[in-house]
Design an enzyme around this catalytic site. Structure first.
Site, short mmCIF file in Angstrom:
data_model
loop_
_atom_site.label_atom_id
_atom_site.label_comp_id
_atom_site.label_asym_id
_atom_site.label_seq_id
_atom_site.Cartn_x
_atom_site.Cartn_y
_atom_site.Cartn_z
N SER A 1 -5.46 5.92 -4.05
CA SER A 1 -4.95 7.42 -4.49
C SER A 1 -4.92 7.24 -5.76
O SER A 1 -3.78 6.86 -6.68
CB SER A 1 -3.68 7.13 -3.46
OG SER A 1 -3.41 8.53 -3.70
N ASP B 1 0.24 5.22 0.88
CA ASP B 1 0.28 6.62 2.35
C ASP B 1 -0.65 5.67 3.93
O ASP B 1 -1.21 4.42 4.04
CB ASP B 1 -1.47 6.52 2.39
CG ASP B 1 -1.38 7.19 0.80
OD1 ASP B 1 -0.95 8.37 0.81
OD2 ASP B 1 -3.03 6.96 0.18
N ASP C 1 1.24 -1.08 -0.10
CA ASP C 1 0.07 -0.19 -0.38
C ASP C 1 0.43 1.39 -0.12
O ASP C 1 2.04 1.35 0.22
CB ASP C 1 -1.38 0.32 1.10
CG ASP C 1 -1.83 1.36 1.32
OD1 ASP C 1 -2.07 1.48 0.56
OD2 ASP C 1 -1.33 1.87 2.35
C1 GL1 Z 1 -7.11 9.14 -1.87
C2 GL1 Z 1 -8.23 9.37 -0.11
C3 GL1 Z 1 -7.33 9.61 0.16
C4 GL1 Z 1 -6.87 8.72 0.87
C5 GL1 Z 1 -6.36 8.00 -0.26
C6 GL1 Z 1 -6.17 5.76 -0.06
O1 GL1 Z 1 -6.26 9.27 -2.16
O2 GL1 Z 1 -8.70 10.48 -1.23
O3 GL1 Z 1 -7.89 10.07 1.42
O4 GL1 Z 1 -8.10 7.19 1.92
O5 GL1 Z 1 -6.85 7.72 -1.52
O6 GL1 Z 1 -4.79 5.92 0.44
P1 GL1 Z 1 -6.31 10.69 -3.43
O7 GL1 Z 1 -6.61 11.59 -3.38
O8 GL1 Z 1 -5.20 10.71 -3.46
O9 GL1 Z 1 -6.67 10.02 -4.64
MG MG Z 2 -2.65 3.56 3.22
#
Ligand code: GL1
Ligand code: MG
Length: 216
Positions: free
Chosen positions: A115, A10, A8
């Site tokens: 993300s 983040d 993973d």
């Molecule tokens: C998205 C969510 C974040 C987090 C990541 C996964 O990222 O917005 O809060 O949960 O997914 O780690 P992003 O906005 O960068 O697509």
């Molecule tokens: Mg994570």
């Protein structure tokens, strides 16, 4: 026998979780709604849209699709201000060592992240070239805990789930990896990561041997 490790992003490779949460807080304050207690842990690992659905689930007011789109856009705009400043100094302590050692041991490596900013972050961390595959939020239709992102990573690596271990910091991510049929290491506190096969408090504590042992 272990053939691949799927990370993973983040909260595992870089410490971005607080920045995501602060971006949500900023947009919530601007839009005049509060973030429910404990929501930070609940949205960990979810896609942007799935996170928003959890955040607004119990609000008194209704949100139109247009309002939701505006919130998502602004949340990302704030988060990207942070992403721009990421450098190789922002790799989680121990993560680069582990990635290098796994590569030296002949393991295939992938990132499976919800993300949509995963690739730019991996480039800024100067790690992207070390991975054989990256599957991110742009390539999935279902958020963790659905296994889609892990299944796609395994497919890209051409490795069976039984020969791969995932490394996760979120309950939703552990559920996703387990649903994909993988073993999973949880990074953090066992209070939140009960579904993991092994829990360590930081990636710095994790060795290649631990992962090989888990891989069976
Ligand atoms: C998205 C969510 C974040 C987090 C990541 C996964 O990222 O917005 O809060 O949960 O997914 O780690 P992003 O906005 O960068 O697509
Ligand atoms: Mg994570």
């Amino acid at each position: 026998m272990l053939r691949a490790v799927v990370f993973d992003l983040d909260g595992v490779i870089t410490d971005s979780t607080d920045h995501h949460f602060r971006s949500w807080q900023r947009v919530a304050a601007e839009e005049g709604f509060g973030l429910p207690e404990g929501v930070s842990e609940q949205i960990k690992g979810l896609t942007r849209r799935a996170s928003l659905e959890v955040i607004i689930r119990n609000q008194d007011r209704q949100f139109t699709e247009q309002e939701k789109a505006r919130i998502l856009e602004r949340k990302n705009q704030y988060y990207q201000e942070f992403v721009k400043g990421i450098t190789s100094d922002d790799v989680m302590p121990g993560a680069k060592r582990l990635i290098r050692e796994l590569k030296a041991a002949g393991q295939k490596l992938a990132v499976a992240s919800a993300s949509r900013n995963a690739r730019i972050i991996l480039r800024n961390l100067a790690l992207i070239d070390l991975f054989d595959a990256v599957v991110d939020g742009n390539e999935i239709t279902k958020s963790k805990p659905d296994p889609e992102v892990y299944l796609k990573a395994l497919d890209a690596l051409k490795v069976d789930a039984s020969a791969a271990v995932a490394i996760e910091d979120a309950a939703a991510g552990i559920a996703a990896a387990k649903a994909a049929g993988m073993k999973c290491v949880g990074i953090g506190s066992s209070r939140h990561l009960a579904g993991a096969d092994l829990v360590v408090s930081s990636i710095d504590e994790l060795s290649v041997e631990d992962l090989i042992e888990l891989g069976g």
